[in-house]
Design a protein around this motif. Structure first.
Motif, PDB file in Angstrom:
ATOM      1  N   PRO A  14      25.502   1.409  10.399  1.00 41.16           N
ATOM      2  CA  PRO A  14      26.217   2.693  10.403  1.00 41.16           C
ATOM      3  C   PRO A  14      27.721   2.471  10.329  1.00 41.16           C
ATOM      4  CG  PRO A  14      25.355   2.190  12.591  1.00 41.16           C
ATOM      5  CD  PRO A  14      24.858   1.111  11.686  1.00 41.16           C
ATOM      6  N   TRP A  15      28.380   3.348   9.555  1.00 44.53           N
ATOM      7  CA  TRP A  15      29.829   3.248   9.434  1.00 44.53           C
ATOM      8  C   TRP A  15      30.388   4.628   9.086  1.00 44.53           C
ATOM      9  CZ3 TRP A  15      33.252  -0.296  10.766  1.00 44.53           C
ATOM     10  CH2 TRP A  15      34.558  -0.195  10.283  1.00 44.53           C
ATOM     11  N   GLU A  16      31.219   5.163   9.961  1.00 43.31           N
ATOM     12  CA  GLU A  16      31.899   6.441   9.749  1.00 43.31           C
ATOM     13  C   GLU A  16      30.930   7.548   9.322  1.00 43.31           C
ATOM     14  OE1 GLU A  16      35.083   5.665   7.020  1.00 43.31           O
ATOM     15  OE2 GLU A  16      36.284   4.603   8.532  1.00 43.31           O
ATOM     16  N   ASN A  17      29.926   7.806  10.156  1.00 41.29           N
ATOM     17  CA  ASN A  17      28.941   8.873   9.935  1.00 41.29           C
ATOM     18  C   ASN A  17      28.094   8.678   8.685  1.00 41.29           C
ATOM     19  OD1 ASN A  17      29.872  10.301  12.253  1.00 41.29           O
ATOM     20  ND2 ASN A  17      31.576  11.086  11.039  1.00 41.29           N
ATOM     21  N   ASP A  18      28.009   7.455   8.193  1.00 41.55           N
ATOM     22  CA  ASP A  18      27.179   7.145   7.032  1.00 41.55           C
ATOM     23  C   ASP A  18      26.650   5.723   7.215  1.00 41.55           C
ATOM     24  OD1 ASP A  18      25.898   7.488   4.652  1.00 41.55           O
ATOM     25  OD2 ASP A  18      27.697   7.907   3.472  1.00 41.55           O
ATOM     26  N   TYR A  19      26.050   5.169   6.182  1.00 44.36           N
ATOM     27  CA  TYR A  19      25.550   3.795   6.242  1.00 44.36           C
ATOM     28  C   TYR A  19      26.138   2.970   5.111  1.00 44.36           C
ATOM     29  CZ  TYR A  19      22.275   4.932   9.905  1.00 44.36           C
ATOM     30  OH  TYR A  19      21.732   5.311  11.100  1.00 44.36           O
TER      31      TYR A  19
END
Length: 199
Positions: free
Chosen positions: A135-140
């Protein structure tokens, strides 16, 4: 076959119907394998096989659901047979990092080792490529990392790049590496297996 890691779990995209995994999915012709579907299965299992005669297409479609980044790193050896490992955020790791625009994977690997450990290694053979998502900044994000064997002829004391969360950079003998691999990620264990197979 494509092997994608998530934390210490693994997803395999394959056309091999005999592939062994704790959980198996066989998508229909028009069915999309989304990140949400994969994560739902990984809640209860450590390994998932997605089996399709169109494994390449299924994986390519899955990959489109991510922000993709390239990275490179190395397994650095010294003349005494020790390996360089780093402790980052409480887990043992290998030096690696994102590729900059216009940079070759080989140059990226050498630069990242130099920045994260304060040494200047010599490049050796390509060992493996790994895929993992996180996960990274509300995404993948899906990271593809190219790994190389490297050599350091004059192994001074490594200097950890603390601003990257690295608290230790050390040379470990065989026993030390084995102990470190008990507290690392599946991708790192796989890279070290590849390195050992080619030693």
């Amino acid at each position: 076959m494509y092997k994608v890691y998530f934390k210490n779990k693994v997803v395999v995209f394959t056309s091999d119907a005999a592939c062994r995994a704790e959980c198996r999915m066989t998508p229909q012709a028009d069915e999309r394998i989304t990140v949400a579907k994969v994560l739902q299965n990984l809640e209860n299992y450590n390994s998932l096989a997605i089996i399709s005669p169109r494994a390449d297409e299924v994986f390519a479609d899955f990959r489109r659901g991510f922000r993709c980044v390239d990275a490179a790193g190395g397994v650095v050896c010294d003349p005494h047979g020790r390996r360089l490992m780093i402790l980052r955020d409480g887990r043992w790791d290998l030096p690696k990092g994102h590729r900059e625009a216009g940079e070759s994977m080989e140059c990226c690997a050498l630069r990242e080792v130099a920045e994260e450990c304060g040494i200047e290694p010599r490049l050796g053979e390509h060992l493996a490529d790994t895929l993992h998502f996180y996960p990274w900044e509300n995404d993948y994000t899906l990271k593809c990392t190219a790994w190389y064997r490297m050599y350091c002829e004059e192994p001074g004391a490594p200097v950890p790049q603390t601003e990257e969360g690295i608290t230790q950079a050390v040379w470990l003998d065989g026993q030390g590496v084995e102990q470190a691999l008990e507290n690392t990620f599946s991708t790192i264990r796989r890279v070290m297996e590849c390195e050992a197979e080619r030693a």
